[in-house]
Scaffold this motif. Structure first.
Motif, PDB file in Angstrom:
ATOM      1  N   PRO A 109       0.838  -1.202   0.000  1.00 54.55           N
ATOM      2  CA  PRO A 109       0.000   0.000   0.000  1.00 54.55           C
ATOM      3  C   PRO A 109       0.874   1.255   0.000  1.00 54.55           C
ATOM      4  N   VAL A 110       0.536   2.212  -0.840  1.00 58.93           N
ATOM      5  CA  VAL A 110       1.290   3.460  -0.902  1.00 58.93           C
ATOM      6  C   VAL A 110       0.331   4.639  -0.913  1.00 58.93           C
ATOM      7  N   ALA A 111       0.819   5.781  -0.451  1.00 61.72           N
ATOM      8  CA  ALA A 111       0.044   7.015  -0.504  1.00 61.72           C
ATOM      9  C   ALA A 111      -0.074   7.501  -1.946  1.00 61.72           C
ATOM     10  N   ALA A 112      -1.021   8.370  -2.156  1.00 66.73           N
ATOM     11  CA  ALA A 112      -1.115   9.038  -3.447  1.00 66.73           C
ATOM     12  C   ALA A 112       0.109   9.927  -3.637  1.00 66.73           C
ATOM     13  N   VAL A 113       0.749   9.810  -4.791  1.00 76.57           N
ATOM     14  CA  VAL A 113       1.938  10.603  -5.096  1.00 76.57           C
ATOM     15  C   VAL A 113       1.661  11.422  -6.357  1.00 76.57           C
ATOM     16  N   THR A 114       1.839  12.724  -6.262  1.00 78.41           N
ATOM     17  CA  THR A 114       1.718  13.617  -7.409  1.00 78.41           C
ATOM     18  C   THR A 114       3.105  14.097  -7.775  1.00 78.41           C
ATOM     19  N   ALA A 115       3.574  13.732  -8.963  1.00 76.33           N
ATOM     20  CA  ALA A 115       4.915  14.095  -9.423  1.00 76.33           C
ATOM     21  C   ALA A 115       4.790  15.177 -10.482  1.00 76.33           C
ATOM     22  N   VAL A 116       5.272  16.384 -10.175  1.00 74.93           N
ATOM     23  CA  VAL A 116       5.042  17.525 -11.043  1.00 74.93           C
ATOM     24  C   VAL A 116       6.250  18.459 -11.060  1.00 74.93           C
ATOM     25  N   SER A 117       6.272  19.321 -12.069  1.00 74.50           N
ATOM     26  CA  SER A 117       7.227  20.421 -12.097  1.00 74.50           C
ATOM     27  C   SER A 117       6.916  21.389 -10.963  1.00 74.50           C
ATOM     28  N   PRO A 118       7.944  22.061 -10.410  1.00 75.32           N
ATOM     29  CA  PRO A 118       7.675  23.043  -9.354  1.00 75.32           C
ATOM     30  C   PRO A 118       6.635  24.082  -9.739  1.00 75.32           C
ATOM     31  N   LEU A 119       6.587  24.459 -11.007  1.00 74.17           N
ATOM     32  CA  LEU A 119       5.640  25.476 -11.455  1.00 74.17           C
ATOM     33  C   LEU A 119       4.197  24.984 -11.425  1.00 74.17           C
ATOM     34  N   ASP A 120       4.013  23.680 -11.339  1.00 78.98           N
ATOM     35  CA  ASP A 120       2.661  23.118 -11.341  1.00 78.98           C
ATOM     36  C   ASP A 120       2.096  22.901  -9.941  1.00 78.98           C
ATOM     37  N   VAL A 121       2.837  23.267  -8.918  1.00 81.75           N
ATOM     38  CA  VAL A 121       2.331  23.176  -7.545  1.00 81.75           C
ATOM     39  C   VAL A 121       1.541  24.450  -7.250  1.00 81.75           C
ATOM     40  N   PRO A 122       0.295  24.329  -6.830  1.00 76.43           N
ATOM     41  CA  PRO A 122      -0.494  25.533  -6.557  1.00 76.43           C
ATOM     42  C   PRO A 122       0.198  26.447  -5.549  1.00 76.43           C
ATOM     43  N   ALA A 123       0.105  27.750  -5.786  1.00 75.80           N
ATOM     44  CA  ALA A 123       0.787  28.710  -4.928  1.00 75.80           C
ATOM     45  C   ALA A 123       0.308  28.638  -3.492  1.00 75.80           C
ATOM     46  N   GLU A 124      -0.941  28.218  -3.301  1.00 75.40           N
ATOM     47  CA  GLU A 124      -1.488  28.170  -1.943  1.00 75.40           C
ATOM     48  C   GLU A 124      -1.166  26.873  -1.210  1.00 75.40           C
ATOM     49  N   ALA A 125      -0.537  25.920  -1.881  1.00 78.30           N
ATOM     50  CA  ALA A 125      -0.250  24.622  -1.258  1.00 78.30           C
ATOM     51  C   ALA A 125       0.711  24.785  -0.087  1.00 78.30           C
ATOM     52  N   ARG A 126       0.415  24.120   1.008  1.00 79.84           N
ATOM     53  CA  ARG A 126       1.261  24.110   2.195  1.00 79.84           C
ATOM     54  C   ARG A 126       1.536  22.662   2.590  1.00 79.84           C
ATOM     55  N   PHE A 127       2.665  22.435   3.273  1.00 79.79           N
ATOM     56  CA  PHE A 127       3.116  21.080   3.548  1.00 79.79           C
ATOM     57  C   PHE A 127       3.457  20.914   5.024  1.00 79.79           C
ATOM     58  N   ASP A 128       3.070  19.755   5.558  1.00 78.70           N
ATOM     59  CA  ASP A 128       3.391  19.434   6.947  1.00 78.70           C
ATOM     60  C   ASP A 128       4.817  18.924   7.089  1.00 78.70           C
ATOM     61  N   VAL A 129       5.320  18.304   6.039  1.00 76.50           N
ATOM     62  CA  VAL A 129       6.656  17.710   6.054  1.00 76.50           C
ATOM     63  C   VAL A 129       7.325  17.988   4.711  1.00 76.50           C
ATOM     64  N   ILE A 130       8.570  18.414   4.745  1.00 75.19           N
ATOM     65  CA  ILE A 130       9.406  18.470   3.541  1.00 75.19           C
ATOM     66  C   ILE A 130      10.623  17.594   3.785  1.00 75.19           C
ATOM     67  N   TRP A 131      10.876  16.670   2.868  1.00 76.87           N
ATOM     68  CA  TRP A 131      12.096  15.871   2.873  1.00 76.87           C
ATOM     69  C   TRP A 131      12.879  16.226   1.622  1.00 76.87           C
ATOM     70  N   SER A 132      14.184  16.426   1.754  1.00 77.20           N
ATOM     71  CA  SER A 132      14.956  16.777   0.565  1.00 77.20           C
ATOM     72  C   SER A 132      16.428  16.453   0.720  1.00 77.20           C
ATOM     73  N   ASN A 133      16.978  15.927  -0.362  1.00 77.33           N
ATOM     74  CA  ASN A 133      18.420  15.873  -0.573  1.00 77.33           C
ATOM     75  C   ASN A 133      18.677  16.938  -1.643  1.00 77.33           C
ATOM     76  N   PRO A 134      18.820  18.197  -1.241  1.00 71.33           N
ATOM     77  CA  PRO A 134      18.774  19.297  -2.215  1.00 71.33           C
ATOM     78  C   PRO A 134      19.959  19.284  -3.165  1.00 71.33           C
ATOM     79  N   PRO A 135      19.761  19.846  -4.358  1.00 67.24           N
ATOM     80  CA  PRO A 135      20.818  19.825  -5.389  1.00 67.24           C
ATOM     81  C   PRO A 135      21.905  20.854  -5.105  1.00 67.24           C
ATOM     82  N   ILE A 136      22.818  20.503  -4.226  1.00 62.10           N
ATOM     83  CA  ILE A 136      23.877  21.419  -3.795  1.00 62.10           C
ATOM     84  C   ILE A 136      24.678  21.945  -4.990  1.00 62.10           C
ATOM     85  N   ARG A 137      24.857  21.136  -6.002  1.00 63.95           N
ATOM     86  CA  ARG A 137      25.749  21.509  -7.106  1.00 63.95           C
ATOM     87  C   ARG A 137      25.142  22.533  -8.055  1.00 63.95           C
ATOM     88  N   ILE A 138      23.923  22.984  -7.813  1.00 63.62           N
ATOM     89  CA  ILE A 138      23.400  24.089  -8.626  1.00 63.62           C
ATOM     90  C   ILE A 138      24.052  25.411  -8.240  1.00 63.62           C
TER      91      ILE A 138
END
Length: 207
Positions: A109-138
C-alpha cells in the motif's frame, strides 16, 4: 563541459531505462532508472542517511528534488494515508517516479503521489513535512533561492528535513538558514539532528 546535469529539464543523454532492485521502508522493490537523473544506479548515501533519520511522516508531504523517487516512495510507503507531492525540474525524473509509483503500489500500500514540475504546484499549497536531498551543485545562490521559495510553504507545526554533505557546505548552509529564518524568510529554528557518513541532516522548523 557536460551539460547533461540531473537538474536539467530535458537531459541530453539517451533515455535508456533499466530496472534496479532496492529496499525502501523495508519493502523490496524493482524500480526504473535512467541516465540523466540523480544517482541512477542506486539510492545515494546522503538519501540513505536522511531516510534513516527522519520520523514517520503524516499529512501533506513534499519531496523537493525527487529524482527517480526514493524519498517520495519511502514517504508513500511509510505513510499510506498521506498525500505526497514530488517536484523536480527534470522531466525524465518525473516520468520515472510516476512509473515507480505504479511499481511500488503493486508490492505494498502506498500514498497518493503527485509528481510535477515546481511550477505546477499551486501557490497556496502548504506542507506538513518536507524531505529533501537538495541539489547542492546548482550553486549557493541558486540553492538559497530554491530553499527560500519552498521553506516558507511549511504549514504551522511542520518541519523540513534536509541532508547535505559536510564538505559541500552543510554547516554554512545551516548558518544561512538560521540567520535568514530568524529574520524575514518565513521559517523558524534550525537544528542539526544527525551526522553520519560525511553528511549532516538539518531540521528546519516552520515559523
Amino acid at each position: 563541459m557536460n551539460d547533461d546535469h540531473y537538474f536539467t529539464a530535458r537531459p541530453a543523454s539517451a533515455d535508456e531505462r533499466r530496472v534496479i532492485d532496492v529496499v525502501l521502508a523495508g519493502t523490496r522493490l524493482r524500480l526504473e532508472t535512467a541516465p540523466g537523473v540523480f544517482s541512477p544506479g542506486h539510492v545515494d548515501l546522503g538519501t540513505q542517511v536522511l531516510l534513516r533519520t527522519v520520523p514517520d511522516p503524516s499529512g501533506r508531504i513534499l519531496d523537493l528534488g525527487c529524482g527517480w523517487g526514493p524519498i517520495a516512495l519511502t514517504a508513500a510507503l511509510r505513510a499510506p494515508g498521506a498525500e505526497v507531492t514530488a517536484v523536480d525540474v527534470n522531466e525524465r525524473a518525473l516520468d520515472l517516479l510516476r512509473r515507480n509509483v505504479d511499481r511500488a503500489s503493486a508490492a505494498a500500500p502506498v500514498a497518493a503521489v503527485t509528481a510535477v514540475s515546481p511550477l505546477d504546484v499551486p501557490a497556496e499549497a502548504r506542507f506538513d513535512v518536507i524531505w529533501s536531498n537538495p541539489p547542492i551543485r546548482i550553486g549557493k545562490d541558486a540553492l538559497h533561492e530554491l530553499l527560500g521559495a519552498w521553506l516558507p510553504r511549511l504549514a504551522p507545526g511542520g518541519a523540513a528535513w534536509l541532508v547535505v554533505q559536510r564538505n559541500l557546505g552543510a554547516d554554512s548552509l545551516a548558518r544561512w538558514l538560521a540567520a535568514e529564518g530568524a529574520d524575514t524568510r518565513g521559517w523558524g529554528a534550525v537544528e542539526k539532528v544527525a551526522s553520519a557518513k560525511g553528511f549532516r541532516v538539518l531540521k528546519v522548523n516552520a515559523a
